[in-house]
Motif scaffolding. Structure first.
Motif, PDB file in Angstrom:
ATOM      1  N   TRP A 361       0.841  -1.202   0.000  1.00 15.24           N
ATOM      2  CA  TRP A 361       0.000   0.000   0.000  1.00 15.24           C
ATOM      3  C   TRP A 361       0.875   1.250   0.000  1.00 15.24           C
ATOM      4  O   TRP A 361       0.624   2.211  -0.720  1.00 15.24           O
ATOM      5  N   GLN A 441     -10.317  -5.819   3.162  1.00 15.90           N
ATOM      6  CA  GLN A 441      -9.183  -5.651   2.283  1.00 15.90           C
ATOM      7  C   GLN A 441      -9.144  -6.720   1.186  1.00 15.90           C
ATOM      8  O   GLN A 441      -8.233  -6.744   0.376  1.00 15.90           O
ATOM      9  N   THR A 446     -12.992  -4.849  -2.488  1.00 16.94           N
ATOM     10  CA  THR A 446     -12.483  -3.841  -3.438  1.00 16.94           C
ATOM     11  C   THR A 446     -13.406  -3.731  -4.647  1.00 16.94           C
ATOM     12  O   THR A 446     -13.737  -2.629  -5.097  1.00 16.94           O
ATOM     13  N   ASP A 616     -10.605 -10.636   5.085  1.00 19.66           N
ATOM     14  CA  ASP A 616     -11.161  -9.454   5.749  1.00 19.66           C
ATOM     15  C   ASP A 616     -11.192  -9.601   7.271  1.00 19.66           C
ATOM     16  O   ASP A 616     -11.408  -8.610   7.978  1.00 19.66           O
TER      17      ASP A 616
END
Length: 743
Positions: A361, A441, A446, A616
């Protein structure tokens, strides 16, 4: 004169060599021509040679070198006021930045080049440019903008007669729909592109279309059909000696055979793909092949071989500057070590997954900032070149103007550095807000975020959210509302399954005073409350058929009539519906109207259950721990890694809601700053680990309460359940859980 003729001859011969595909040889000739052009001080030829050298580097995938030469050519063409060549150089520069992954900068060049086209409705070149804009926007995640560009290009090409360009544009639209997981549209456009490519024998489009059709079929679990497409694409690649396509098709064929349980053929093709990727030196390709072989050996039961492949993939991923492969390698190793019962290694690698994803990230954020700076520098170079073009004749003031330009550039860079701090602050706040609304995540979350962003821009589109209970359907609905232009108006949620039949019309449409007995004042219905905003209908699959008819009429006419009135009231509310049922099956059973189903499902968002997105769980766990620690005034500063391992092994029939309840209970019982597996009531973590005297574990208290209730009611389960204030079925499950028979 002789030198000029020699220069023209060298350039002409080099152009022929380039067209024959001998790019390296052509590059040498163009470099020689550039030297001659500089000796002769011929600005036209210098610009032309810089352009040709840049195109050679572009063809050889040497994008940074291509940008250097193409930028020089652009500056010279600006001085010569050659607008046609300026447009062409900007297009090539955009393409070079695109292949470097600098999509924002590429888009700047494309948009600048597009301004030169006066007739934008009948130009194949402009259509090609819009096509490239669409591809850049797609990579940036701007799917609505990408689709707009690609459809504009398609519209021009459909009347232009260039079938080859039309096939490419059609293929790109198919790829965009594939990214959005709209496989039906993706297959339609890709099949059309294949047909067009075959009409003009465009082998590149044909091979790409076949490969994409294979991927579409594979994602729909039609593996035999996918295999047929991949094999056709492979045959084409072999016939035209396209090693890149050959390696990728070998990999895809191997994966298709794996899904078809033909492990021997899968291993053969994956091994060939690995050898091909190694010959090409593609680290990303090698890692993909190694991980695929690791998966295959896991399925075959050879964990030792699977571990060997996974370790090799990790070593290679570490060598690559691109960190994108590392989390996947770590996940593979964690899962293999878990199957080998090496739990310390398992925990170590799950930690590495979290660290690698954080590092990835950060790398992506830095790349975005670098791209913003690159875009700024490109704009400054263009301004500088324009400045020289306009002031070339005023030579006596040129030095002063250059100095002024440098000062302006320095000041602007200072501003950019200051804006980077602001950018990081805004970025942090944005992700804090998103995390509060939709947490996760995984790739599934997404994708849902992308879909929310797309549909939020269309205020009138009805949305159907499908997912099991507890997956967060209302959160998604609220996110759509909050990101839309309707966010200033009401969001009103209704549980349709809880509405009595007699109250349907009065609640949905409202009533006038004295419309019926006890109607002592006017009542505004839900459609009016949500007017200009969003009406969320939860559990719509449970709505009775006669209610469905009334709802359909309002959706079609956009008008309601209150009970006790004949006046039609216009309403404009976006309808967002949710269900945990398969509405297609309900339609076939006659329990849900087909016309209403098509009306409410214009845009469908599927939320997978928590058990299908275990990635997640760490993020959700931290979020809930932080939330409940604040609410309960607890200071939980650490989570035992074994907690995540234990939570990932549970099935979660209640999804995120159940995980939330588990965490709340764990925070309540925790008497230290560390959450441990014993604080959670899940399989494998039932034993409490709370070293505080006098505290009885909750499950023991629950067991004793059940025994006492049965004794008090003389073993009457229904009465005991009523006494405990729980459902009879819930009591039966708990009795079975604790091994309690009648007393």
């Amino acid at each position: 004169m002789q030198q000029s003729e020699d220069l023209a001859t060298i350039i002409s011969e080099a152009v022929d060599t380039f067209r024959q595909g001998k790019v390296s040889q052509a590059l040498e000739s163009f470099t020689k021509a550039l030297d001659l052009a500089q000796q002769q001080n011929d600005p036209v030829k210098i610009a032309s040679c810089n352009n040709k050298i840049g195109l050679c580097h572009l063809q050889l995938n040497q994008y940074k070198l291509a940008i250097d030469y193409l930028q020089k050519a652009l500056e010279l063409h600006l001085l010569q006021k050659n607008e046609e060549e300026v447009t062409r150089e900007k297009t090539y520069l955009g393409l070079s930045h695109f292949w470097l992954g600098q999509y924002t900068t590429a888009l700047v060049f494309y948009e600048d080049a597009g301004q030169a086209y006066t007739d934008k409705t009948d130009s194949v070149a402009y259509a090609s440019l819009r096509n490239m804009m669409g591809m850049a926007r797609q990579q940036m995640g701007d799917y609505p903008g990408a689709l707009n560009d690609l459809l504009a290009a398609l519209k021009i090409l459909q009347t232009g007669g260039d079938v080859s360009a039309l096939s490419t544009a059609t293929l790109n639209i198919g790829m965009l729909y594939f990214s959005l997981k709209n496989y039906e549209q993706a297959a339609e456009f890709t099949s059309r592109a294949l047909e067009l490519g075959r009409q003009v024998n465009n082998t590149s489009t044909i091979a790409s279309a076949l490969a994409n059709l294979g991927s579409i079929s594979s994602n729909q679990e039609q593996y035999q059909q996918a295999l047929d497409y991949y094999q056709q694409a492979l045959a084409l690649a072999l016939a035209h000696n396209n090693k890149y396509v050959e390696a990728n098709m070998m990999l895809n064929i191997g994966l298709a055979y794996k899904h078809l349980q033909q492990h021997s053929l899968s291993r053969e093709h994956l091994t060939l793909a690995l050898e091909q990727q190694r010959r090409q030196g593609s680290l990303d390709g090698i890692v993909r092949c190694l991980l695929s072989l690791s998966d295959l050996e896991q399925d075959s039961g050879d964990l030792s071989k699977a571990l060997e492949y996974a370790i090799d993939s990790e070593k290679l991923a570490r060598q690559n500057e691109n960190l994108a492969n590392l989390p996947g390698c770590y996940k593979h190793l964690a899962k293999i070590y878990e199957r080998l019962h090496r739990y310390k290694k398992t925990n170590d690698y799950w930690k590495k997954v979290l660290e690698a994803e954080k590092q990835l990230w950060n790398q992506q954020s830095q790349k975005q900032l670098a791209e913003l700076q690159a875009r700024y520098e490109v704009e400054q170079k263009q301004k500088e070149a324009e400045f020289f073009r306009q002031k070339a004749q005023v030579l006596e003031t040129q030095n002063a103007l250059i100095e002024q330009q440098k000062n302006e550039l320095s000041a602007a860079l200072d501003k950019l550095r200051a804006s980077e701090i602001k950018y990081e602050t805004i970025d942090t706040e944005l992700h804090r807000k998103i995390g509060r609304d939709l947490i996760g995540q995984s790739q599934a979350i997404t994708n849902i975020m992308h879909l929310i962003a797309i549909v939020a821009q269309s205020d009138s589109t009805n949305v159907l959210i499908i997912g099991e209970s507890g997956t967060g359907k209302e959160i998604v609905a609220r996110q759509i509302h909050n990101l839309s232009n309707r966010s200033k108006h009401n969001f009103f949620g209704v549980n349709t399954a809880a509405i009595p039949e007699s109250l349907f019309e009065s609640e949905f449409f409202g009533y006038e005073k004295n419309a019926f007995t006890n109607a002592d004042q006017q009542h505004i219905g839900w459609f009016e409350i949500a007017n200009q905003g969003t009406l969320f209908l939860d559990e719509i699959g449970s709505m009775p058929l006669d209610h469905q008819v009334k709802l359909l009429r309002v959706l079609e006419e956009r008008k309601i009539v209150r009970l006790g009135s004949h006046k039609e009231i216009p309403v404009s509310a976006r309808l967002v519906s949710a269900t945990n049922l398969n509405l297609n099956n309900q339609v076939q059973k006659g329990q849900f109207r087909e016309d209403l189903y098509h009306r409410i499902s214009t845009f469908v968002i599927q939320i997978p259950p928590l058990r299908e997105r275990l990635d997640d769980i760490p993020v959700l766990l931290k979020h809930f721990v932080k939330m409940f620690s604040a609410q309960l005034n607890k200071r939980i500063t650490r989570i035992d890694p074994a907690v995540i391992t234990a939570l990932r092994q549970y099935n979660y029939p209640g999804n995120v809601r159940e995980l939330k309840n588990l965490v709340e209970r764990a925070v309540i019982v925790a008497q230290s700053s560390t959450l441990k597996p014993g604080h959670f009531l899940i399989p494998g973590c039932q034993q409490m680990d709370i070293p505080v005297a006098g505290i009885v574990p909750l499950h023991e208290m629950e067991k004793k309460a059940i025994v006492r209730a049965l004794q008090a009611t003389n073993n009457h389960i229904s009465d005991a359940a009523e006494l405990l204030q729980i459902e009879r079925r819930a009591l039966s499950r708990r009795m079975s859980k604790y091994g309690i028979t009648k007393i």
